[in-house]
Write a protein that holds these residues in place. Structure first.
Motif, PDB file in Angstrom:
ATOM      1  N   GLY A 239       0.776  -1.108  -0.105  1.00  0.00           N
ATOM      2  CA  GLY A 239      -0.027   0.151  -0.069  1.00  0.00           C
ATOM      3  C   GLY A 239       0.939   1.198  -0.019  1.00  0.00           C
ATOM      4  O   GLY A 239       2.211   1.242   0.295  1.00  0.00           O
TER       5      GLY A 239
ATOM      6  N   PRO B  73       1.319   5.619   0.789  1.00  0.00           N
ATOM      7  CA  PRO B  73       1.006   6.382   2.197  1.00  0.00           C
ATOM      8  C   PRO B  73      -0.403   6.648   2.446  1.00  0.00           C
ATOM      9  O   PRO B  73      -1.255   6.569   1.475  1.00  0.00           O
ATOM     10  CB  PRO B  73       1.972   7.700   1.878  1.00  0.00           C
ATOM     11  CG  PRO B  73       2.062   7.979   0.342  1.00  0.00           C
ATOM     12  CD  PRO B  73       1.897   6.188  -0.117  1.00  0.00           C
ATOM     13  N   SER B  74      -0.830   6.687   3.738  1.00  0.00           N
ATOM     14  CA  SER B  74      -1.993   6.826   3.945  1.00  0.00           C
ATOM     15  C   SER B  74      -2.455   8.242   4.314  1.00  0.00           C
ATOM     16  O   SER B  74      -1.929   9.148   4.754  1.00  0.00           O
ATOM     17  CB  SER B  74      -2.306   6.197   5.410  1.00  0.00           C
ATOM     18  OG  SER B  74      -3.616   6.487   5.839  1.00  0.00           O
ATOM     19  N   ALA B  75      -3.710   8.781   3.860  1.00  0.00           N
ATOM     20  CA  ALA B  75      -3.975  10.022   4.083  1.00  0.00           C
ATOM     21  C   ALA B  75      -4.383  10.307   5.466  1.00  0.00           C
ATOM     22  O   ALA B  75      -4.831  11.453   5.868  1.00  0.00           O
ATOM     23  CB  ALA B  75      -5.012  10.592   2.967  1.00  0.00           C
ATOM     24  N   TRP B  76      -4.949   9.134   6.211  1.00  0.00           N
ATOM     25  CA  TRP B  76      -5.424   9.174   7.362  1.00  0.00           C
ATOM     26  C   TRP B  76      -4.476   9.479   8.333  1.00  0.00           C
ATOM     27  O   TRP B  76      -3.345   9.090   8.166  1.00  0.00           O
ATOM     28  CB  TRP B  76      -6.352   7.927   7.703  1.00  0.00           C
ATOM     29  CG  TRP B  76      -7.462   7.630   6.778  1.00  0.00           C
ATOM     30  CD1 TRP B  76      -7.573   6.951   5.787  1.00  0.00           C
ATOM     31  CD2 TRP B  76      -8.651   8.160   6.878  1.00  0.00           C
ATOM     32  NE1 TRP B  76      -8.966   7.003   5.153  1.00  0.00           N
ATOM     33  CE2 TRP B  76      -9.638   7.593   5.991  1.00  0.00           C
ATOM     34  CE3 TRP B  76      -9.390   8.994   8.024  1.00  0.00           C
ATOM     35  CZ2 TRP B  76     -10.869   8.004   5.823  1.00  0.00           C
ATOM     36  CZ3 TRP B  76     -10.810   9.376   8.016  1.00  0.00           C
ATOM     37  CH2 TRP B  76     -11.539   8.555   6.812  1.00  0.00           C
TER      38      TRP B  76
ATOM     39  N   GLU C 206      -2.757   8.795  11.666  1.00  0.00           N
ATOM     40  CA  GLU C 206      -2.318   7.376  12.542  1.00  0.00           C
ATOM     41  C   GLU C 206      -3.036   7.423  13.685  1.00  0.00           C
ATOM     42  O   GLU C 206      -3.275   8.658  14.320  1.00  0.00           O
ATOM     43  CB  GLU C 206      -0.954   7.201  12.736  1.00  0.00           C
ATOM     44  CG  GLU C 206      -0.150   7.253  11.313  1.00  0.00           C
ATOM     45  CD  GLU C 206       0.780   5.786  11.102  1.00  0.00           C
ATOM     46  OE1 GLU C 206       1.310   5.363  12.250  1.00  0.00           O
ATOM     47  OE2 GLU C 206       0.788   5.087  10.022  1.00  0.00           O
TER      48      GLU C 206
ATOM     49  N   CYS D 109      -9.191  -3.717  11.529  1.00  0.00           N
ATOM     50  CA  CYS D 109      -8.284  -2.949  10.686  1.00  0.00           C
ATOM     51  C   CYS D 109      -7.983  -1.686  11.408  1.00  0.00           C
ATOM     52  O   CYS D 109      -8.948  -0.902  12.189  1.00  0.00           O
ATOM     53  CB  CYS D 109      -8.799  -2.487   9.238  1.00  0.00           C
ATOM     54  SG  CYS D 109      -9.421  -3.829   8.443  1.00  0.00           S
TER      55      CYS D 109
ATOM     56  N   ASN E  52      -7.206   1.098   9.895  1.00  0.00           N
ATOM     57  CA  ASN E  52      -8.106   2.151   8.767  1.00  0.00           C
ATOM     58  C   ASN E  52      -9.003   1.545   8.365  1.00  0.00           C
ATOM     59  O   ASN E  52      -9.129   1.020   7.094  1.00  0.00           O
ATOM     60  CB  ASN E  52      -7.247   2.638   7.643  1.00  0.00           C
ATOM     61  CG  ASN E  52      -5.991   3.688   7.958  1.00  0.00           C
ATOM     62  OD1 ASN E  52      -6.205   4.218   9.229  1.00  0.00           O
ATOM     63  ND2 ASN E  52      -5.088   3.838   7.394  1.00  0.00           N
TER      64      ASN E  52
ATOM     65  N   ASP F  46      -2.634  -5.331   1.917  1.00  0.00           N
ATOM     66  CA  ASP F  46      -1.815  -4.253   2.106  1.00  0.00           C
ATOM     67  C   ASP F  46      -2.371  -3.098   1.193  1.00  0.00           C
ATOM     68  O   ASP F  46      -2.271  -1.911   1.480  1.00  0.00           O
ATOM     69  CB  ASP F  46      -0.594  -4.682   2.072  1.00  0.00           C
ATOM     70  CG  ASP F  46       0.511  -3.385   2.991  1.00  0.00           C
ATOM     71  OD1 ASP F  46      -0.067  -3.126   4.168  1.00  0.00           O
ATOM     72  OD2 ASP F  46       1.257  -3.126   2.247  1.00  0.00           O
TER      73      ASP F  46
ATOM     74  N   GLY G  41      -4.657  -0.270   2.097  1.00  0.00           N
ATOM     75  CA  GLY G  41      -4.220   0.391   3.267  1.00  0.00           C
ATOM     76  C   GLY G  41      -5.114   0.362   4.556  1.00  0.00           C
ATOM     77  O   GLY G  41      -5.158   1.339   5.256  1.00  0.00           O
ATOM     78  N   VAL G  42      -5.696  -0.899   4.596  1.00  0.00           N
ATOM     79  CA  VAL G  42      -6.682  -1.043   5.877  1.00  0.00           C
ATOM     80  C   VAL G  42      -5.868  -1.413   6.971  1.00  0.00           C
ATOM     81  O   VAL G  42      -6.428  -1.185   8.233  1.00  0.00           O
ATOM     82  CB  VAL G  42      -7.840  -2.000   5.398  1.00  0.00           C
ATOM     83  CG1 VAL G  42      -8.734  -1.520   4.341  1.00  0.00           C
ATOM     84  CG2 VAL G  42      -7.262  -3.419   5.114  1.00  0.00           C
ATOM     85  N   LYS G  43      -4.726  -1.880   6.794  1.00  0.00           N
ATOM     86  CA  LYS G  43      -4.004  -2.251   8.004  1.00  0.00           C
ATOM     87  C   LYS G  43      -4.544  -3.270   9.111  1.00  0.00           C
ATOM     88  O   LYS G  43      -4.836  -2.808  10.317  1.00  0.00           O
ATOM     89  CB  LYS G  43      -3.428  -0.960   8.581  1.00  0.00           C
ATOM     90  CG  LYS G  43      -2.365  -0.232   7.851  1.00  0.00           C
ATOM     91  CD  LYS G  43      -1.935   0.818   8.737  1.00  0.00           C
ATOM     92  CE  LYS G  43      -1.031   1.825   8.012  1.00  0.00           C
ATOM     93  NZ  LYS G  43      -0.347   2.775   8.613  1.00  0.00           N
TER      94      LYS G  43
END
Lengths: 1078, 497
Positions: A794, A796-799, A801, A893, A895, A1059, A1062-1064
């Motif tokens: 995945g 980078p995440s916009a959310w 952390e 998850c 995210n 992955d 991006g749900v982790k």
């Protein structure tokens, strides 16, 4: 303003607002009551009549009781006096395991269709009428005395010393004979071992010690109460301690079984050929290579002569080089290899020969000498059931049986059709059923004296490894039923049995001195079985029953769950049900001084080569079609036929719930132009059966298979008529054995179809396109420890952390250990009050299970072969399937896609890493379920927890009537765990990581003043982990220093799914590592 | 060619005389050349007084048997809807076909379908108004009414698709005593509430403001005092003064400007219900324009369907002429091609993205178990409207009617394809499943049509179906001003047509 601040102002004079509301509300309620005829509204709760004071300190906490069910020791979790969960007994040394039906035993206990009291059935002439225990006992006893040896007690195999003693007492006094009937036990192993060693006790293979396991139709994972999972799984992980290697398991079988699905290499051999193929390997090792102590024996050589590998390969169609390779592996693995035979194939005509050749192979490769068999856990295999029953039927037909007592068996349902048991039963003047309900046999009896569920009555049992356990009740009988031991002691008393008499006297004495339960002291039980047991155990301990020392010892056995018989008393345990033998699996330990978990101190078995040479195997042909009848993994022999959990449990391989189907090999299936569910007639010569067809991957082309244990005609509203009953297709062999495999049959399509309730969509996974199950081979793994976990990464995440200031809960599932047995599914269902949706519910895709075991056939593309059709299971994938199991549950998850789309904030992330579902807030948009990439969210499409009473709507939508039948009839609700919300319709639910247990651990830490930041391993064990016999599931605080789950999450084998999205996920899957195929 | 003394419009007595091309007045141009004028928007040489009569007469006379039959049918389907909803609320969502993995089914399909239909009305009345498209006057009233009724139908579905519909009001963010429980502004479902309620409200106001002069006309013609009083109240005492007209025109223009962006925002936000998810087949940036175009497409198709009825059964051929129909056919073809383009783009993007999940979903859409739904969608939406390349087809009301029905069938299936095929086979093959509508799904779908047509039939019964004042404004004064004959002015009895 602080919302918690109340606005009550008690110092104000007069009637304030609250007081006014309170008074007017009370008046209104009183008015409503008065208008309703001065009747309080009916309540459906199950309150304590008198709250035992001892429970006060236990408020909010579960209590655990050791007991025994079906010869397996269990721990029963109770709340407010109700059993709510069955878990394996911890530290159990007997080696017995639990099967799903033991986990689901609660549903049997709370089954509303059990008989509610004694009944006069009158052989189905008119409706049964209620009777009383005193009336029945009087009649039975007088008839028992009159009938003398013409009275027969037909029982199932039981390994209870006390029951055996009562049987003896009864037969001494009245001449009552007893016959043991067990529909499923195969006699093959016992016969073979007796022939080989002169000792019918079958030792237990030590799967944890073998580097190579060769299975000939072995089904050790399909018979979970044998408890092989832990030993097997321990060696299936590629990460073994120094000096040990992951074990290799090769299985030869005709039907893809759960055991075979766990094999590294699986070779399709039909049941009737297994003996010849085993003999071919023996020929190669003994005759060609001259290995082992049998090599010099001329007779063995002569017996094996027709089984040269090439000849057998010609006859069976099995690849000769493959067999030679296997022989080579066995030869190389001397002292470290193990041959396991049996399973359903053992019940074929050549079953004893197969077992005998397996013994020969084990002798040749030195498995006995190397201690790969546990003699301490040796059990006398049940034998002669078929022969005994056919003799009994002959006597009944000839009018030699005056009176038949049937206890715990149901031969009208499960005897072979050729025996014509029902007709013979009609010739017996008086029939008493001691079953728990109006089942097929009880309906043809004169009276039904219903016995209690094992959780309701006293008993005892002999376990392997020299253990004895007490079956203690965990709840008062729900209905007017009595334990089998109670009933027999009662009747024994009337017949004049002294031991029984003493027990009854003691019970009567105790009953008159019952103190008022003003203190926390336990109330003496009025059960006569209790006093009988105490007397027997006092004798066993060599103590005075009334002494405080005995009380202490007795309580200690109850507390710890089992007692190891000292050598001096071991003999007592063997007195099983001679001559019929002790129960299969559950048994008697004889070896003095043996300790559990170690190899036997006994000398290796001495084998007589001359005896080994005496076997006959018909020459294999490739002609014809043969049928295998195998026990349903959950329903077993069908005695739990009214258990909704078990019906809903999807078979781990076929994934069929609510019924069963005729398994047909994919090639034959396609040639017959069938679709799953098309009706096919199976003609076994003496009987025919119409069953829906199923395209069973990995099935031998010339073999078909049907599950047993289905098709109960009369077991209650839940299970009656579900699936086909295949028991009548069985056949009695000339030697008295019951054959359920290798039966020659023909099949034909008869038109019409019956929808099969599959709990799974597609069977096949192309891991190259969908890397959703980490899997690799051992070679690849040894080169790269991350092999098999490759997937798109995945970005980078916009959310932002999440911040996890203290604990963060996570799970790791080791796919190398997971055998796919599915016990976690039932444990979760019991723990979390998950309703049953029924056949229609599964068909409609409304299953509610929070955890499921996905079963895939691995079809990595690699060379770009597949197109969309791979999902339909092309022959090249499903003929030789590589099976993968993947437990799937909410991934919690980081995210979570479900969280952002819920407009009501009904699902959210907690500070300790849980994805929480708030039922009160949920209105059921189902967007979260749509947006869940793992499809683990479950929606309450109907009201499952309470019956919808409107007669009109029950008529209009019959499914709600069925839902009520499955879920809400009293006393079913008593199974509910009070710590878990019972969900109403219209709300979403899913795995909570057993949040009730997490919060309980937090509260306990608070109470005890410990830190709540981090939790040690084992502080919280979710239900699935608790039930997993293979240790595949690890749960814990990933932020706690040194926690196991943290280590596993960081393991190179760990993979978090999807992955790229991006749900982790919080759940890590550890790679399934197989040996290379060669 | 001769010079026309009077208006050439006076000679167009029937819409079959219309050609769809300008009328050429030879030598009538300012410099002696030919003058091309558009064909009249109203035929039959109508006088203004006749316009009043033609349009108001449906509200003033006892309805025909056909109306009653139509109303009875619509009402019985509405009854089916009510009964189905009672069953749904009593028994539970389980009676519908939704399951795992297809958590949204016909209710969401119907929701998107109806809200899409609701787009044409406002587009016609607001956007075409701003662009001074005078032909809109014949159809805007009915189209706006259609919008309102379609939005009413659409509004039902997000509520009834909830597992616990009685808590739907939790979606409205207002200070409350439930915690307070606030909505999740991250969720597109929360945005829907604002988008749909705003759209419904603005459309209603816009429609009602447009109705005011015509309600006054009805009032003026009314003979019964109660009727007069009712229409007087409804027209807010409209007096037709210069001042009233000036205010009216300003208000109408402002509302048109307000409504225009809503045409685009509503379906954009509806598309976010899908586009903001992670599901392959939903998670795509093309959705907003694709949904808006699809909505206009389906809305115009529905307008054509209704206008065909109004021309046929309500004798509105003079006001809704073949030229109107042709104009709508052109829009239908254009939007149909745009929709087809969107379908193709999706496939291209699925391939171009290189995403396995996306690629599979689209392959599965077209060739998987729901290929038939995809085929219906593609045929009806992208291929069938191509017949409008031929003028004869555009002017053939039978063809128009059939195509408009097919387009709406196709658009319903477009939503079916989007909702069902994306969900039924997503990431984990183990959780794949199928979806089928149940009896109750069909009942509620048909019931929503029952609601729509019940409302529409009541509308044509009680309100002017064509904007009288606006139509008068686009008529040629030379023709319309002359006094009608006595025979013209007398209202004929409604005839069965």
């Amino acid at each position: 303003m602080n919302p918690n601040e109340t606005s009550a102002r008690p110092d104000e004079p007069g009637l304030d607002r609250r007081e006014f509301l309170r008074v007017s509300g009370t008046l209104a309620a009183a008015g409503a009551l008065a208008s309703a005829g001065c009747q309080p509204p009916p309540e459906a709760t199950v309150p304590f009549h008198d709250m035992p004071e001892s429970l006060v300190d236990g408020m909010g906490r579960a209590r655990f009781f050791h007991t025994v069910i079906d010869g397996s020791p269990v721990l029963v979790r109770t709340r407010e006096g109700r059993p709510i969960l069955v878990v394996p007994s911890p530290n159990d040394a007997s080696g017995r395991g639990l099967s799903v039906r033991h986990h689901a035993a609660l549903m049997d206990l709370y089954d509303p269709d059990r008989a509610h009291g004694p009944m006069s059935v009158r052989r189905g002439q008119g409706a049964p009428v209620a009777s009383s225990w005193s009336a029945i006992s009087a009649e039975v006893v007088s008839r028992l005395k009159a009938a003398g040896p013409k009275a027969v007690l037909l029982v199932g195999p039981a390994s209870s010393p006390s029951l055996a003693a009562v049987f003896r007492g009864l037969s001494e006094r009245t001449g009552l004979r007893h016959v043991v009937w067990s529909p499923l036990e195969s006699d093959a192993a016992g016969l073979a071992w007796k022939q080989a060693f002169g000792d019918a006790r079958v030792a237990r293979p030590r799967l944890d010690k073998a580097d190579l396991i060769l299975g000939f139709g072995a089904e050790f994972l399909d018979r979970p109460d044998d408890g092989f999972e832990r030993a097997f799984s321990e060696r299936r992980s590629p990460d073994q301690p120094e000096g040990r290697r992951m074990s290799r398991f090769v299985q030869l079988e005709g039907r893809l079984t759960l055991t075979g699905a766990n094999a590294d290499r699986r070779i399709r051999v039909r049941d009737s050929h297994l003996a010849a193929v085993a003999a071919a390997l023996a020929h190669e090792l003994v005759v060609v290579r001259g290995l082992g102590p049998l090599a010099a024996d001329v007779e063995v050589g002569r017996a094996l002569a027709p089984f040269a590998i090439d000849a057998v390969a010609n006859g069976t169609g099995v690849d000769a080089t493959l067999l030679k390779g296997l022989a080579g592996e066995l030869a190389a693995g001397q002292g470290r290899a193990l041959v396991v035979a049996g399973g359903s194939a053992g019940a074929s005509a050549s079953g004893p020969a197969l077992e005998l050749v397996a013994v020969m192979l084990n002798v040749t490769i030195g498995a006995f000498a190397a201690g790969l068999f546990d003699e301490a856990a040796a059990s006398e295999a049940f034998s002669g059931g078929g022969a005994a029953l056919s003799t009994l039927v002959a006597e009944m037909t000839a009018g030699q049986v005056e009176m038949l007592l049937v206890a715990g068996v149901n031969p009208v349902y499960d005897a072979p059709a050729s025996l014509k048991f029902a007709e013979a039963l009609a010739k017996v003047p008086f029939v008493v059923s001691l079953n728990d309900r109006l089942d097929e046999t009880s309906l043809l009896a004169d009276v039904l004296a219903p016995v209690s569920h094992p959780f309701e009555c006293w008993g005892d049992v002999s376990l392997p490894n020299g253990l004895e356990a007490i079956q203690q009740p965990v709840i008062q009988p729900l209905f007017d039923t009595r334990g089998l031991l109670d009933v027999l002691v009662d009747w024994g008393t009337a017949a004049g049995d002294t031991a029984a008499l003493a027990a009854v006297t003691a019970a009567a004495a105790a009953a008159t001195t019952v103190p008022v339960p003003a203190t926390a002291a336990p109330v003496p039980s009025p059960s006569v079985a209790y006093h009988y047991l105490r007397a027997a155990w006092a004798a066993r301990f060599g103590m005075e029953p009334a002494s405080p020392a005995f009380d202490a010892a007795w309580n200690e056995v109850l507390r710890s769950g089992a007692w190891r018989a000292p050598a001096a008393h071991a003999a007592m345990a063997v007195q099983g049900l001679a001559p019929a033998g002790a129960a299969a699996g559950a048994t008697s330990a004889t070896t003095a001084g043996a300790t559990a978990g170690t190899t036997s101190a006994a000398a290796p078995r001495r084998v007589d080569p001359a005896q080994l040479a005496r076997f006959t195997v018909p020459p294999p042909t490739t002609e014809g079609l043969e049928l295998q009848l195998y026990p349903h993994l959950a329903l077993w022999d069908g005695r739990a036929g009214n258990n909704g959990w078990l019906h809903e449990f999807p078979d781990p391989i076929t994934r069929i719930s609510w019924g069963g189907a005729l398994s047909i090999a994919p090639r034959r299936f396609d040639e017959m132009q069938l679709a799953n569910g098309d009706l096919v007639e199976v003609d076994a010569g003496h009987a025919t059966l119409v069953a829906p067809a199923y395209r069973h991957a990995g099935m031998h082309d010339n073999q078909v298979a049907l599950p047993l244990g289905l098709g109960r005609a009369s077991c209650g509203a839940i299970g009656a008529g579900v699936g086909p009953n295949a028991f009548p297709l069985r056949r009695l062999h000339t030697d008295g054995r019951l054959l359920s495999a290798g039966l020659p049959v023909t099949i034909r399509k008869v038109g019409g179809s019956e929808p099969l309730a599959f709990a799974q969509g597609s069977d096949v996974i192309d891991r190259d396109r969908r890397p959703l199950v980490p899997a690799t081979t051992l070679t690849a793994y040894e080169q790269d420890r991350k092999a098999g976990t490759e997937q798109q990464k995945g970005g980078p995440s916009a959310w932002p952390e999440h911040d996890y200031p203290a604990a963060r809960w996570a799970m790791a599932i080791d796919l190398s250990r997971c055998t796919g047995c599915g016990k976690c599914v039932i444990a979760c269902q019991a723990e979390n009050n998950i309703p049953v949706v029924g056949h229609r519910g599964i068909l409609d895709g409304r299953e509610m299970s929070w955890i499921r075991i996905d079963r895939y056939y691995d079809a990595p593309r690699k060379d770009g072969r597949w197109d969309a059709e791979v999902w339909d299971g092309p022959l090249e994938v499903v003929e030789e399937p590589q099976t993968l199991f993947e437990p799937m549950l909410c991934q919690h998850c980081e995210n979570a896609p479900c969280e952002s789309v819920c407009p009501f904030v009904a699902t959210m992330h907690s500070a300790d890493g849980l994805n929480q579902q708030i039922y009160n807030r949920c209105t059921g948009t189902r967007y979260c379920a749509n947006n869940c990439p793992f499809k683990v969210r479950r929606f309450n499409f109907f009201e499952y927890s309470t019956a919808q009473e409107s007669a009109f709507f029950r008529w209009l939508v019959p499914r709600i009537a069925r839902n009520a039948e499955l879920n809400t009839r009293a006393p079913m609700q008593m199974k509910n765990n009070p710590e878990v919300t019972v969900r109403s319709r219209g709300v979403m639910e899913k795995c909570s990581f057993c949040i009730q247990r997490i919060r309980a651990a937090t509260s306990e830490a608070t109470r005890e003043g410990r830190t709540k930041d981090h939790f040690p391993d084992g502080a919280v064990v979710p239900a699935c982990m608790e039930a997993c016999p293979a240790g595949a599931i690890t749960f814990g605080d990933v932020n706690a220093p040194g926690s196991r789950v943290a280590a596993l999450a960081a393991h190179p084998r760990a993979m978090r799914l999807l992955d790229a999205l991006g749900v982790k996920p919080s759940v890590s899957y550890l790679t399934k590592v197989r040996h290379d195929k060669a | 060619m001769t010079r026309h003394e009077a208006s050439p419009y006076a000679t167009v007595m029937d819409d079959r005389q219309l050609t769809g091309r300008p009328i050429v007045l030879a030598g009538a141009g300012p410099y002696g050349g030919d003058l091309e004028i558009p064909e009249p928007l109203v035929t039959g040489g109508k006088k203004w007084a006749e316009v009043d009569r033609d349009i108001c007469m449906h509200a003033e006379q006892f309805p025909t048997r056909k109306w009653w039959i139509a109303f009875a049918v619509a009402l019985s389907f509405l009854g089916l809807l009510v009964f189905s909803l009672i069953t749904l609320f009593y028994v539970g969502m389980g009676i519908a076909g939704v399951n795992q993995p297809v958590g949204w089914g016909s209710f969401i399909i119907n929701f998107v379908f109806w809200i899409g239909i609701g787009h044409a009305g406002t587009l016609i009345s607001a956007v075409l108004y701003l662009f001074r498209q005078q032909w809109r006057t014949g159809i805007n009233r009915a189209a706006e009414a259609m919008t309102l009724f379609a939005v009413a139908c659409a509004g039902i579905f997000p509520i009834i698709h909830l597992g616990r519909a009685w808590f739907a009001y939790w979606l409205v963010p207002y200070p409350n005593a439930r915690g307070p429980l606030w909505v999740n502004f991250n969720s597109p479902l929360a945005w829907d509430i604002f988008a749909i309620s705003t759209y419904g409200l603005v459309s209603l106001v816009f429609w009602y403001v447009g109705l005011l002069p015509d309600l006054a006309t009805l009032r003026d013609r009314a003979t019964h005092p109660w009727r007069k009083a009712l229409y007087n109240a409804m027209s807010f005492g409209w007096n037709g003064s210069n001042r009233a007209w000036r205010h009216y025109e300003s208000a109408y223009l402002i509302l048109a400007a307000l409504a225009t962006p809503l045409v685009f925002s509503v379906h954009t936000i509806v598309s976010f219900d899908f586009a903001t998810s992670v599901m392959p087949g939903w998670h795509t940036t093309i959705f907003p324009p694709y949904f808006v175009i699809g909505a206009i497409f389906s809305g115009f198709a529905m307008v054509i369907t209704l206008m065909t009825f109004m021309r046929g059964y309500f004798g509105m051929k003079h006001y809704i002429t073949l030229n109107h129909m042709e104009a709508m056919a052109k829009i239908l073809m254009l939007t149909g091609m745009l929709v087809g383009f969107a379908y193709s783009t999706e496939f291209f993007m699925a391939w171009y993205s290189g995403s396995e999940w996306e690629g599979f979903i689209f392959k599965n859409r077209a060739f998987g178990p729901y290929w038939w739904a995809y085929a219906i969608m593609f045929t009806c939406n992208a291929i069938v409207p191509q017949v409008f390349w031929w003028k004869t087809m555009r002017r053939n009301t039978w063809i128009l009617f059939v195509v408009s029905i097919l387009v709406n069938v196709g658009m319903w299936f477009e939503r079916y394809v989007i909702v069902v095929t994306s969900l039924h086979r997503d990431f984990l093959p183990s959780s794949w499943g199928m979806y089928a509508l149940t009896f109750w799904d069909y009942a509620i779908l048909l019931g929503s049509f029952g609601l729509f047509f019940t409302l529409f039939l009541l509308f044509v019964r009680f309100l002017p179906v064509v904007a009288i004042s606006e139509v008068k404004g686009v008529m040629d004064p030379k023709v319309a001003r002359s006094t009608p004959t006595r025979a013209d002015a007398a209202a004929p009895a409604l005839q069965e047509v």
